[in-house]
Structures are given as C-alpha cells and as structure tokens.
Motif scaffolding. Structure first.
Motif, PDB file in Angstrom:
ATOM      1  N   TRP A 395       0.820  -1.205   0.000  1.00 52.92           N
ATOM      2  CA  TRP A 395       0.000   0.000   0.000  1.00 52.92           C
ATOM      3  C   TRP A 395       0.859   1.262   0.000  1.00 52.92           C
ATOM      4  O   TRP A 395       0.604   2.198  -0.768  1.00 52.92           O
ATOM      5  N   VAL A 396       1.909   1.285   0.829  1.00 60.23           N
ATOM      6  CA  VAL A 396       2.803   2.447   0.884  1.00 60.23           C
ATOM      7  C   VAL A 396       3.522   2.636  -0.451  1.00 60.23           C
ATOM      8  O   VAL A 396       3.605   3.758  -0.984  1.00 60.23           O
ATOM      9  N   MET A 397       4.019   1.552  -1.029  1.00 60.45           N
ATOM     10  CA  MET A 397       4.736   1.666  -2.296  1.00 60.45           C
ATOM     11  C   MET A 397       3.814   2.147  -3.413  1.00 60.45           C
ATOM     12  O   MET A 397       4.199   2.991  -4.233  1.00 60.45           O
ATOM     13  N   ARG A 398       2.587   1.623  -3.426  1.00 57.57           N
ATOM     14  CA  ARG A 398       1.633   2.053  -4.449  1.00 57.57           C
ATOM     15  C   ARG A 398       1.291   3.526  -4.293  1.00 57.57           C
ATOM     16  O   ARG A 398       1.146   4.264  -5.275  1.00 57.57           O
ATOM     17  N   ALA A 416      -7.041   7.788  -0.226  1.00 57.26           N
ATOM     18  CA  ALA A 416      -7.091   6.451   0.373  1.00 57.26           C
ATOM     19  C   ALA A 416      -8.524   6.013   0.652  1.00 57.26           C
ATOM     20  O   ALA A 416      -8.876   4.845   0.473  1.00 57.26           O
ATOM     21  N   LEU A 417      -9.365   6.966   1.066  1.00 51.89           N
ATOM     22  CA  LEU A 417     -10.758   6.628   1.367  1.00 51.89           C
ATOM     23  C   LEU A 417     -11.546   6.271   0.111  1.00 51.89           C
ATOM     24  O   LEU A 417     -12.509   5.519   0.170  1.00 51.89           O
ATOM     25  N   ARG A 418     -11.118   6.797  -1.041  1.00 52.21           N
ATOM     26  CA  ARG A 418     -11.830   6.537  -2.299  1.00 52.21           C
ATOM     27  C   ARG A 418     -11.180   5.440  -3.127  1.00 52.21           C
ATOM     28  O   ARG A 418     -11.744   5.007  -4.122  1.00 52.21           O
ATOM     29  N   ASP A 419      -9.999   4.981  -2.719  1.00 56.22           N
ATOM     30  CA  ASP A 419      -9.230   4.033  -3.516  1.00 56.22           C
ATOM     31  C   ASP A 419      -9.641   2.597  -3.187  1.00 56.22           C
ATOM     32  O   ASP A 419      -9.623   2.181  -2.020  1.00 56.22           O
ATOM     33  N   ARG A 420     -10.004   1.851  -4.210  1.00 58.17           N
ATOM     34  CA  ARG A 420     -10.473   0.478  -4.004  1.00 58.17           C
ATOM     35  C   ARG A 420      -9.380  -0.406  -3.416  1.00 58.17           C
ATOM     36  O   ARG A 420      -9.641  -1.240  -2.537  1.00 58.17           O
ATOM     37  N   PHE A 421      -8.139  -0.245  -3.895  1.00 57.15           N
ATOM     38  CA  PHE A 421      -7.038  -1.048  -3.370  1.00 57.15           C
ATOM     39  C   PHE A 421      -6.844  -0.810  -1.875  1.00 57.15           C
ATOM     40  O   PHE A 421      -6.590  -1.747  -1.106  1.00 57.15           O
TER      41      PHE A 421
END
Length: 439
Positions: A395-398, A416-421
């Motif tokens: 997650w941090v790298m992405r 982050a709140l809107r990101d599906r991953f």
C-alpha cells in the motif's frame, strides 16, 4: 461569470440569470469572446477577502492599517493590500467543473478574458497560473472594475475584440439580477449599458455553459463540505468553536484540554507554521496523530505508545505525499514551486525519500509490535498478524508510485478513502486481526 450574456432565457437557464447568445448574426462560437468573473463563479471565495486574511495572518496589527486605508476609499484599500500580499493561485479553491468547461472552450480557440473587481496584480497572477486567458482585467490606475463602471469598461474592451454590438457578442454572466455587477453582463446588441438583447437566439453548440455550471452554489450543507466563503467560515468558527468546547467538557475535561490544544496548534499552523519547510509536515502528522489520541480519551480506551508511533510515521508519510504531489505538478507543468510552504523543486527527491522511509518505518514498528510481548498477550494466533506487513508495504509503495505518476489527488487521506485497493488492504488487515484474536 459564465458564457456570453443576453437576458433572454434558454430552456436550461436558471431564472433571473443572464445567459448569452449570438443574436442571429451567424458568428462562430470561437469568434465570441468569453468574459469570466473570477470571484464566485471561478473560485469559491473573494480574492480581496482572501488577500486581507492573508495579510492579517502575517501581520495581525495590520487590521488598524486596513481601517485607515478603507477611510480613503475601497480603491486605496485594494491597492495597499496588493502591495503587501502575494496571492498563491495554486492554493485557491477553484470550481473544478466550470474550470474544466473553460479549458474546453479555450482548446476550441475561443478567447477568454478573466475579470475581477480586485486589484489587477493578483488577477494577472491567477490568469498566468491557469494559462487559458488571453488577458486579465481588474482594478488598475484607480479605476474600480465594479457595477456600471465594469459594464462600460467591458463594452470598451469587447468592441476591439470583434464583439461589437452589431455582431451581437456579449459579456457573459451567471450574475443574479440583484448583484451589483449584473449590469456589466446584461448588455447585448443594443447600445445602452445594462440593456438586454431582445429575441436573442439559443447558443450554438459549445458556446453555452451547461445549466448546472451556471447555477451559483447555495450555502447549503452540501456546499460546506467543499469550500465556503471566508466570511461564512469565520462566522461558523465563531459559533462552532465555543459549542465544541462546551460539549467536549461535558464528555470529558481531558478531552476538552486535548481539543483546546488541537485548536491552538491548528491556528499556529494556519497563521505561520505552514510556511516553514519540514515543520509544516511534522505539524500535520502530529495533528492527525492527535486525532487518534483524542479518540482514545473520548472513548475511555487507553492508546498505546505503539499505536501513536505507527500513526505518527504513517501520517508523516501521507503529509509528505501531499507536498511531493504539489511539486510534481508544478514541475510537470513548467511552473514555479508553490511558495506557500517554503519548498523548492530541487527538494523533491529528498522529500520523496523521507516520505517513503517514513511509511516503511511505520510498517517496521508494526513488525516490532507483532514480535513483542504485548502482542503475544493480546492475540492467540499471533503469527497471522505478520501477513499485514506485506499488505501495508504494498500500500505504501503504491501510494508513492501514484504520487510520482501525478495520479495523486491533493489530499492523500481522501485518496485512500476513495481508492479500491486501499479498501481491500484495510479489509485484509481487519480480517487478520479478527483471525488472530481469540473467540
């Protein structure tokens, strides 16, 4: 203000608003100039008020100077404020939908002109930043671009641009009839300033802004989520801050202390600390971490040093993402770095290194916690927790790859709140915690 204006109503035009048209003269949309009002339609604020607030943040005692300047007239007030304050166009709250529509009009070859009653220097700065306007018009040489005076000056400016009255071109508006500047945008092919075209035809395709863009945003609850005017923000703060302290005291005296500390640090950040490089991101990380601590105080749950350390490093990484995203955008667009936070474009690789390292350290602290005695006492299947580390590292790298590719929104928390991953990573971590906890 929006597209070229006539008083006639088209099917999708809001009542009481002026919309524009080519009064049947056959002019192509790209031949008609478009005059765009800066304050309100393009930005969700007022440039003069923003500049005054910026001066007050830097020099609180300037409130007395501004009172004296105002006694000599509003023109003098605008000039003196512009002498002392540099506007940062990249930080203004633009209306994204309307700005996107304007970019499309400019791409089609239409000439756009930015208009404001503010002093000409900050207006030109905004026009240079956006890069879609042929010229900026504002208060210059003591001539206040307001009301009927604006109408006269726009008429004088429009005629040499091929928008003479006999061609039916008009200065456009979303101005309400009650607004002081309404007369500036309501004239068309007749010769009287403030008059309206009678029987003007509908806009050709591409000439008229969609109705949803012409509608002024109401100061309803939905608008408060995005940007309120500074005036409304100050009024709301004056009402909500005392109420929050009263309710906080009812919840817990310690929570009220934490809330007061948060207010003090936030004010210090807004007034001065956000302009100090590196200090600003440390303050942001600290404020987000203070949220975690305040939640523990409010709920009566003790917050461990482990959680505070993880939160601090992770939020520092997110704060650095925000600054790096701003620098990446300015570098790719060939603009100077935003000077509001004190960073240079040459700082970008160092800031990226700090941010990536901070995110990795947060995961390292999690690994140390998993291997600690605290974890062994709380979790029956402690080994399951190790699976969280690769997930969080990914997650941090992405997050940082997205930043380097200019795919990061201004606020990484919202991203982050809107990101599906991000949601999948969060769900995976929650599942591991549930599996490791004894039934």
């Amino acid at each position: 203000m929006h597209a070229g204006a006539a008083e006639s109503q088209t099917p999708d035009s809001p009542r009481g608003q002026a919309v524009g048209g080519a009064a049947g003269h056959g002019a192509a949309p790209s031949e008609l100039p478009l005059y765009v009002d800066l304050d309100g339609p393009l930005i969700r604020t007022d440039l003069l008020f923003e500049s005054a607030l910026q001066l007050l943040r830097r020099e609180p005692l300037s409130v007395f100077s501004m009172a004296l300047w105002l006694l000599r007239g509003k023109v003098h007030l605008k000039q003196r404020i512009a002498d002392r304050v540099e506007v940062y166009p990249a930080l203004l709250p633009y209306c994204a939908d309307f700005l996107g529509w304007l970019r499309g009009e400019a791409a089609r070859g239409r000439k756009l002109y930015l208009v404001s009653a503010s002093e000409i220097r900050p207006v030109r700065a905004v026009a240079r930043h956006l890069g879609i306007f042929a010229e900026a018009l504002g208060m210059e040489d003591g001539h206040n671009l307001k009301g009927a005076n604006k109408a006269r000056q726009l008429r004088a400016h429009a005629q040499p641009q091929g928008a003479a009255p006999d061609k039916g071109a008009q200065a456009g508006a979303e101005a309400q009839a009650a607004r002081p500047d309404a007369a500036a945008f309501a004239y068309a092919s007749d010769s009287g300033a403030g008059g309206g075209a009678r029987g003007a035809g509908a806009h050709p395709a591409g000439q008229q802004a969609p109705a949803r863009l012409r509608e002024r945003e109401r100061a309803g609850l939905s608008a408060w989520k995005h940007a309120l005017s500074p005036q409304a923000g100050i009024l709301a703060a004056g009402v909500l801050l005392p109420l929050s302290l009263v309710f906080g005291w009812q919840l817990s005296p310690m929570f009220c202390v934490v809330l007061a500390a948060y207010v003090v640090v936030t004010l210090a950040y807004s007034l001065a600390l956000k302009r100090e490089a590196f200090i600003d991101v440390l303050i942001l990380a600290g404020l987000y971490t203070l949220h975690v601590f305040a939640g523990g105080v409010a709920s009566g749950i003790a917050v461990s040093n482990w959680l505070l350390a993880i939160s601090g490093f992770l939020f520092l990484s997110l704060a650095l993402v925000k600054r790096c995203a701003e620098l990446e955008d300015s570098l790719a667009d060939g603009r100077e770095a935003p000077s509001a936070h004190g960073y240079l474009q040459t700082d970008l690789p160092y800031l990226s290194g700090m941010g990536i390292s901070s995110g990795f350290v947060a995961v390292l602290v999690i690994a140390l916690y998993i291997d600690s005695q605290n974890s062994a006492v709380l979790y029956a299947r402690q080994q399951l927790l190790w699976l969280a580390c690769p997930l969080l590292l990914a997650w941090v790298m992405r997050l940082w790859i997205k930043t380097a590719r200019r795919q990061m929104s201004d606020d990484p928390v919202l991203f982050a709140l809107r990101d599906r991953f991000s949601w999948w990573v969060g769900a995976g971590v929650v599942a591991m915690l549930a599996g490791a906890t004894p039934a």
